[in-house]
Design a protein around this motif. Structure first.
Motif, PDB file in Angstrom:
ATOM      1  N   ASN A 230       0.878  -1.188   0.062  1.00 53.30           N
ATOM      2  CA  ASN A 230      -0.031  -0.004  -0.123  1.00 53.30           C
ATOM      3  C   ASN A 230       0.841   1.085   0.126  1.00 53.30           C
ATOM      4  O   ASN A 230       1.907   1.246   0.745  1.00 53.30           O
ATOM      5  CB  ASN A 230      -0.871   0.025   1.238  1.00 53.30           C
ATOM      6  N   VAL A 231       0.693   2.023  -0.830  1.00 53.27           N
ATOM      7  CA  VAL A 231       1.374   3.380  -0.907  1.00 53.27           C
ATOM      8  C   VAL A 231       0.295   4.599  -0.596  1.00 53.27           C
ATOM      9  O   VAL A 231      -0.880   4.660  -0.913  1.00 53.27           O
ATOM     10  CB  VAL A 231       1.805   3.823  -2.374  1.00 53.27           C
ATOM     11  N   LEU A 232       0.667   5.379   0.542  1.00 51.16           N
ATOM     12  CA  LEU A 232      -0.083   6.490   0.976  1.00 51.16           C
ATOM     13  C   LEU A 232       0.669   7.764   1.152  1.00 51.16           C
ATOM     14  O   LEU A 232       1.722   7.826   1.013  1.00 51.16           O
ATOM     15  CB  LEU A 232      -0.549   6.087   2.415  1.00 51.16           C
ATOM     16  N   ASN A 233      -0.393   8.695   0.929  1.00 48.10           N
ATOM     17  CA  ASN A 233       0.238  10.038   0.707  1.00 48.10           C
ATOM     18  C   ASN A 233      -0.538  11.100   1.669  1.00 48.10           C
ATOM     19  O   ASN A 233      -1.870  11.168   1.422  1.00 48.10           O
ATOM     20  CB  ASN A 233       0.049  10.609  -0.767  1.00 48.10           C
ATOM     21  N   PRO A 234       0.030  11.518   2.644  1.00 51.77           N
ATOM     22  CA  PRO A 234      -0.935  12.141   3.681  1.00 51.77           C
ATOM     23  C   PRO A 234      -1.233  13.552   3.049  1.00 51.77           C
ATOM     24  O   PRO A 234      -0.246  14.330   2.371  1.00 51.77           O
ATOM     25  CB  PRO A 234      -0.001  12.290   5.074  1.00 51.77           C
ATOM     26  N   ARG A 235      -2.643  13.863   3.248  1.00 53.75           N
ATOM     27  CA  ARG A 235      -3.191  15.204   2.891  1.00 53.75           C
ATOM     28  C   ARG A 235      -2.426  16.514   3.310  1.00 53.75           C
ATOM     29  O   ARG A 235      -2.414  17.311   2.630  1.00 53.75           O
ATOM     30  CB  ARG A 235      -4.438  15.271   2.958  1.00 53.75           C
ATOM     31  N   GLU A 236      -2.130  16.431   4.702  1.00 55.70           N
ATOM     32  CA  GLU A 236      -1.553  17.551   5.005  1.00 55.70           C
ATOM     33  C   GLU A 236       0.013  17.777   4.716  1.00 55.70           C
ATOM     34  O   GLU A 236       0.520  18.841   5.074  1.00 55.70           O
ATOM     35  CB  GLU A 236      -1.578  17.573   6.832  1.00 55.70           C
ATOM     36  N   ASN A 237       0.376  16.680   4.099  1.00 55.73           N
ATOM     37  CA  ASN A 237       1.830  16.808   3.552  1.00 55.73           C
ATOM     38  C   ASN A 237       2.020  16.068   2.159  1.00 55.73           C
ATOM     39  O   ASN A 237       2.506  14.894   2.328  1.00 55.73           O
ATOM     40  CB  ASN A 237       3.274  16.536   4.718  1.00 55.73           C
ATOM     41  N   PRO A 238       1.618  16.710   1.270  1.00 57.93           N
ATOM     42  CA  PRO A 238       1.713  15.775  -0.152  1.00 57.93           C
ATOM     43  C   PRO A 238       3.121  15.358  -0.568  1.00 57.93           C
ATOM     44  O   PRO A 238       3.121  14.444  -1.535  1.00 57.93           O
ATOM     45  CB  PRO A 238       1.105  16.502  -1.065  1.00 57.93           C
ATOM     46  N   ALA A 239       4.050  16.049   0.025  1.00 57.79           N
ATOM     47  CA  ALA A 239       5.371  15.683  -0.398  1.00 57.79           C
ATOM     48  C   ALA A 239       5.835  14.352   0.376  1.00 57.79           C
ATOM     49  O   ALA A 239       7.042  13.743   0.010  1.00 57.79           O
ATOM     50  CB  ALA A 239       6.514  16.781  -0.179  1.00 57.79           C
ATOM     51  N   GLU A 240       5.087  14.119   1.234  1.00 59.98           N
ATOM     52  CA  GLU A 240       5.567  12.610   2.038  1.00 59.98           C
ATOM     53  C   GLU A 240       4.759  11.615   1.531  1.00 59.98           C
ATOM     54  O   GLU A 240       3.634  11.414   1.174  1.00 59.98           O
ATOM     55  CB  GLU A 240       5.128  13.013   3.663  1.00 59.98           C
ATOM     56  N   PHE A 241       5.461  10.217   1.563  1.00 60.07           N
ATOM     57  CA  PHE A 241       4.806   9.256   0.996  1.00 60.07           C
ATOM     58  C   PHE A 241       5.304   7.978   2.107  1.00 60.07           C
ATOM     59  O   PHE A 241       6.439   8.087   2.440  1.00 60.07           O
ATOM     60  CB  PHE A 241       5.550   8.602  -0.211  1.00 60.07           C
TER      61      PHE A 241
END
Length: 99
Positions: free
Chosen positions: A40-51
């Motif tokens: 699963n690959v997630l990308n937090p909404r509060e920091n879109p540069a973080e994976f």
């Protein structure tokens, strides 16, 4: 008991869209690794540069074998020119209790 890894990294040169696209079009090389159960690959909404990458394995030994011998193959799809925030990479190990 199953084994799960969670890794995270942060992009520093505005290539978030390229990273997302690379994951969507990944070559699926890890999918055939012994003991591999899913990614699963997630990308937090509060920091879109973080994976965040969550991988599930049958055993910890399966993960370490893949990591030692095949990790570079699975990373062939990394976008050219990608730069990460220093010290943003983190890799943690978990016992998977239930889903």
């Amino acid at each position: 008991m199953a084994f799960t890894t969670i890794s995270k990294f942060e992009v520093r040169n505005n290539m978030e869209d390229e990273v997302r696209e690379a994951f969507r079009n990944r070559p699926h090389l890890v999918d055939d690794a012994e003991g591999f159960k899913g990614l699963n690959v997630l990308n937090p909404r509060e920091n879109p540069a973080e994976f965040w990458l969550i991988t599930h394995w049958e055993t910890e030994q399966d993960f370490h074998h893949w990591h030692r011998h095949h990790r570079s193959e699975a990373h062939k799809g990394i976008p050219k020119g990608l730069k990460l925030v220093k010290r943003s990479f983190e890799l943690r190990f978990f016992d998977h209790i239930t889903s």
